[in-house]
Design a protein around this motif. Structure first.
Motif, PDB file in Angstrom:
ATOM      1  N   ARG A  19       0.970  -1.194   0.067  1.00  0.00           N
ATOM      2  CA  ARG A  19       0.068  -0.128  -0.072  1.00  0.00           C
ATOM      3  C   ARG A  19       0.924   1.255   0.238  1.00  0.00           C
ATOM      4  NH1 ARG A  19      -2.799  -3.756  -0.875  1.00  0.00           N
ATOM      5  NH2 ARG A  19      -4.781  -4.514   0.297  1.00  0.00           N
ATOM      6  N   HIS A  38      -7.096  -0.196   8.476  1.00  0.00           N
ATOM      7  CA  HIS A  38      -8.077   0.317   7.253  1.00  0.00           C
ATOM      8  C   HIS A  38      -7.459  -0.278   6.054  1.00  0.00           C
ATOM      9  CE1 HIS A  38     -11.251   3.128   9.270  1.00  0.00           C
ATOM     10  NE2 HIS A  38     -10.200   3.173  10.114  1.00  0.00           N
ATOM     11  N   MET A  39      -6.317  -0.556   5.844  1.00  0.00           N
ATOM     12  CA  MET A  39      -5.826  -0.752   4.756  1.00  0.00           C
ATOM     13  C   MET A  39      -5.717  -2.187   4.228  1.00  0.00           C
ATOM     14  SD  MET A  39      -3.293   2.444   3.380  1.00  0.00           S
ATOM     15  CE  MET A  39      -2.142   1.987   4.661  1.00  0.00           C
ATOM     16  N   THR A  40      -5.932  -3.095   5.399  1.00  0.00           N
ATOM     17  CA  THR A  40      -5.889  -4.447   5.257  1.00  0.00           C
ATOM     18  C   THR A  40      -6.963  -5.130   5.505  1.00  0.00           C
ATOM     19  OG1 THR A  40      -5.143  -4.610   7.653  1.00  0.00           O
ATOM     20  CG2 THR A  40      -3.484  -4.254   5.883  1.00  0.00           C
ATOM     21  N   ASN A  41      -7.101  -6.462   5.914  1.00  0.00           N
ATOM     22  CA  ASN A  41      -8.232  -6.932   6.479  1.00  0.00           C
ATOM     23  C   ASN A  41      -8.221  -7.653   7.897  1.00  0.00           C
ATOM     24  OD1 ASN A  41      -9.901  -7.458   4.065  1.00  0.00           O
ATOM     25  ND2 ASN A  41      -8.720  -8.702   3.051  1.00  0.00           N
ATOM     26  N   TYR A 177      -8.431  -6.259  -2.537  1.00  0.00           N
ATOM     27  CA  TYR A 177      -8.035  -5.056  -2.545  1.00  0.00           C
ATOM     28  C   TYR A 177      -9.074  -3.955  -3.343  1.00  0.00           C
ATOM     29  CZ  TYR A 177      -5.212  -1.230  -4.199  1.00  0.00           C
ATOM     30  OH  TYR A 177      -4.435   0.007  -4.372  1.00  0.00           O
ATOM     31  N   LYS A 179      -9.038   0.159  -4.176  1.00  0.00           N
ATOM     32  CA  LYS A 179      -8.710   1.283  -3.598  1.00  0.00           C
ATOM     33  C   LYS A 179      -9.763   2.268  -3.224  1.00  0.00           C
ATOM     34  CE  LYS A 179      -6.208   5.286  -5.754  1.00  0.00           C
ATOM     35  NZ  LYS A 179      -5.571   5.917  -7.152  1.00  0.00           N
ATOM     36  N   ILE A 182     -11.064   1.404   0.230  1.00  0.00           N
ATOM     37  CA  ILE A 182     -10.160   1.802   1.236  1.00  0.00           C
ATOM     38  C   ILE A 182     -10.174   3.410   1.642  1.00  0.00           C
ATOM     39  CG2 ILE A 182      -7.629   1.879   1.918  1.00  0.00           C
ATOM     40  CD1 ILE A 182      -7.766  -0.843   0.589  1.00  0.00           C
ATOM     41  N   ASN A 183     -10.175   4.056   0.419  1.00  0.00           N
ATOM     42  CA  ASN A 183     -10.189   5.683   0.731  1.00  0.00           C
ATOM     43  C   ASN A 183     -11.399   6.107   1.308  1.00  0.00           C
ATOM     44  OD1 ASN A 183      -7.593   6.372  -0.385  1.00  0.00           O
ATOM     45  ND2 ASN A 183      -7.888   6.154  -2.272  1.00  0.00           N
ATOM     46  N   SER A 185     -12.807   4.623   3.499  1.00  0.00           N
ATOM     47  CA  SER A 185     -12.706   4.028   4.881  1.00  0.00           C
ATOM     48  C   SER A 185     -11.845   5.264   5.597  1.00  0.00           C
ATOM     49  CB  SER A 185     -12.227   2.651   5.233  1.00  0.00           C
ATOM     50  OG  SER A 185     -12.115   2.348   6.374  1.00  0.00           O
TER      51      SER A 185
END
Length: 475
Positions: A19, A38-41, A177, A179, A182-183, A185
């Motif tokens: 990331r 936030h960027m993973t699980n 994944y 993007k 994620i953004n 979030s």
């Protein structure tokens, strides 16, 4: 504003999980942890029982959210323990250019965090994912080796464990994944004030930006391309750092007291800080949206002028007020108070450390002990906790133990229960409450709040029920 572009890559994980993110300067290590979650699980940050802890070791410091590990390192000559909510990443990131973040000591996930560039033209108060690759592993899959086996099983429908694994992962957070997702979030991870006067926007919807994509269609952007005029600042506008500190006060006080009025947050904050805030400041922060979203993520709600903490779930507010209204508030010093903003924090009392040592003598793995004690403390701190049920669950988790050891453990567990801070005691322990009832002592916050807040019989009840005071708690 000053910001960092960093590359965050999972070590020893294939296919690659990477990331690339831009984040404003001034983030604490706990913010860094939140951003990675936030960027993973992974999801321990979003639960009220974060069994999985993290650490960053740098310059002789062990920066970790694991309270047991911090306690163990207190007398260490090799590493100094630090609370991640109190240490910012800036100096360490700029000096070393690379940090190693370790998460979940059982699975041993490692992330390389590399500084790519320092920029001054990013104007948002929250991070933005610029690009990346790879779906992140789910929680509790067994570290890099376990994830490799998991992928092999999931990709082979004929594998004997395939159906079982599909069923298991259906209950886990395992999202591909994305993007944009994620953004969306990451917008809730706000720790700086967004500089809208430097951003090309229309009514706070982005028209164009070097780092974030436009939020308008071409037709909408062409219709009114000029920047909207920012709203005028309030006379007592809070800085980003003050906003973050106010948020910590709300989280800490709701976890410690269960329920607090806006006025009580303001009273205690003003007693402990030079810069003063008002109820209007709180209302403005909630209206802006970011604070409300951050509180909701941790099950902290507000109704009228009252904050309701996560421990009040399922409890009738009127009943809570009736049972606590005559009790004084426990008022710790600022540094101690803000520790309760961390959902995983509990006082490391001598009684709790004694209990931990008894389990260590039984050769129970430390990670298992940490989880047992965390579950035990969560159970004890619930509203009207049933001690026999909580101790029964603790002993079941410990497994079969010799009778003589059980006889040693139970009295110590009782001592722990008498030293737990309870919302029904407004943050006091049962032992402290007994002493206060005998001495009839009223702490300062109680005195200040009682002189500043007077509820009229026809005004809304401060418990948040929506009824008039005279028809609710004022009966």
């Amino acid at each position: 504003m000053k910001s960092y572009i960093v590359n965050i890559t999972m070590v020893h994980v294939q296919p690659t999980v990477r990331r690339r993110v831009i984040m404003p300067a001034g983030a604490t290590f706990n913010r860094l942890h939140e951003i990675i979650q936030h960027m993973t699980n992974f999801e321990s940050y979003f639960t009220d029982q974060p069994y999985h802890f993290f650490e960053v070791v740098v310059d002789g410091l062990c920066i970790t959210d694991n309270p047991v590990q911090r306690e163990e390192l207190k007398d260490s000559k090799r590493l100094t323990p630090k609370l991640p909510t109190r240490v910012k990443i800036d100096n360490y990131l700029e000096e070393h250019k690379q940090l190693m973040y370790t998460y979940d000591f059982g699975d041993d996930w490692r992330f390389s965090i590399e500084l790519e560039e320092i920029v001054e033209d990013y104007h948002f108060g929250f991070p933005t994912l610029l690009d990346g690759e790879g779906t992140a592993p789910p929680e509790d899959v067994g570290g890099p080796p376990g994830y490799e086996s998991f992928l092999a099983i999931m990709e082979n429908p004929t594998h004997p464990e395939h159906d079982h694994m599909k069923q298991w992962v259906s209950n886990a957070r395992y999202e591909p994944y994305d993007k944009n997702r994620i953004n969306q979030s990451l917008k809730s991870v706000k720790y700086k004030k967004t500089e809208w006067d430097c951003i090309n926007h229309q009514n706070y919807a982005i028209i164009s930006d070097p780092y974030r994509e436009s939020e308008l269609s071409e037709e909408q952007a062409a219709a009114k391309p000029e920047k909207s005029v920012p709203k005028k600042s309030a006379k007592n506008e809070l800085t980003a750092e003050q906003q973050e500190e106010v948020e910590l006060y709300i989280k800490a006080m709701t976890r410690l007291y269960g329920m607090v009025q806006f006025e009580q947050v303001v009273t205690l904050y003003n007693l402990q800080n030079v810069h003063k805030i008002t109820v209007g400041n709180l209302q403005e922060l909630l209206t802006a949206g970011e604070l409300n979203l951050s509180l909701q993520k941790e099950d902290i709600l507000y109704k009228d002028t009252v904050f309701l903490g996560p421990k009040l779930a399922g409890i009738v507010p009127e009943q809570f007020v009736r049972e606590t209204i005559e009790k004084p508030y426990y008022q710790p010093a600022k540094e101690q108070l803000l520790r309760y903003a961390d959902p995983s924090y509990f006082d490391q009392t001598p009684e709790l450390l004694h209990l931990e040592k008894l389990f260590q003598k039984e050769n129970i793995p430390q990670l298992q002990i940490d989880r047992m004690l965390h579950t035990f403390m969560v159970g004890l701190s619930k509203w009207h906790a049933n001690f026999m049920e909580v101790i029964g669950r603790l002993m079941a988790q410990a497994g079969p133990l010799p009778e003589e050891q059980v006889k040693k453990i139970v009295p110590v567990a009782i001592n722990v229960s008498n030293a737990v801070r309870l919302i029904e005691n407004r943050g006091h322990t049962p032992q402290e409450m007994f002493g206060l009832e005998r001495a009839d002592v009223k702490p300062l916050i109680e005195q200040a709040a009682s002189t500043e807040v007077k509820v009229g019989r026809n005004e809304p009840c401060p418990c948040g029920s929506g009824k008039k005071y005279k028809k609710c708690c004022g009966k």
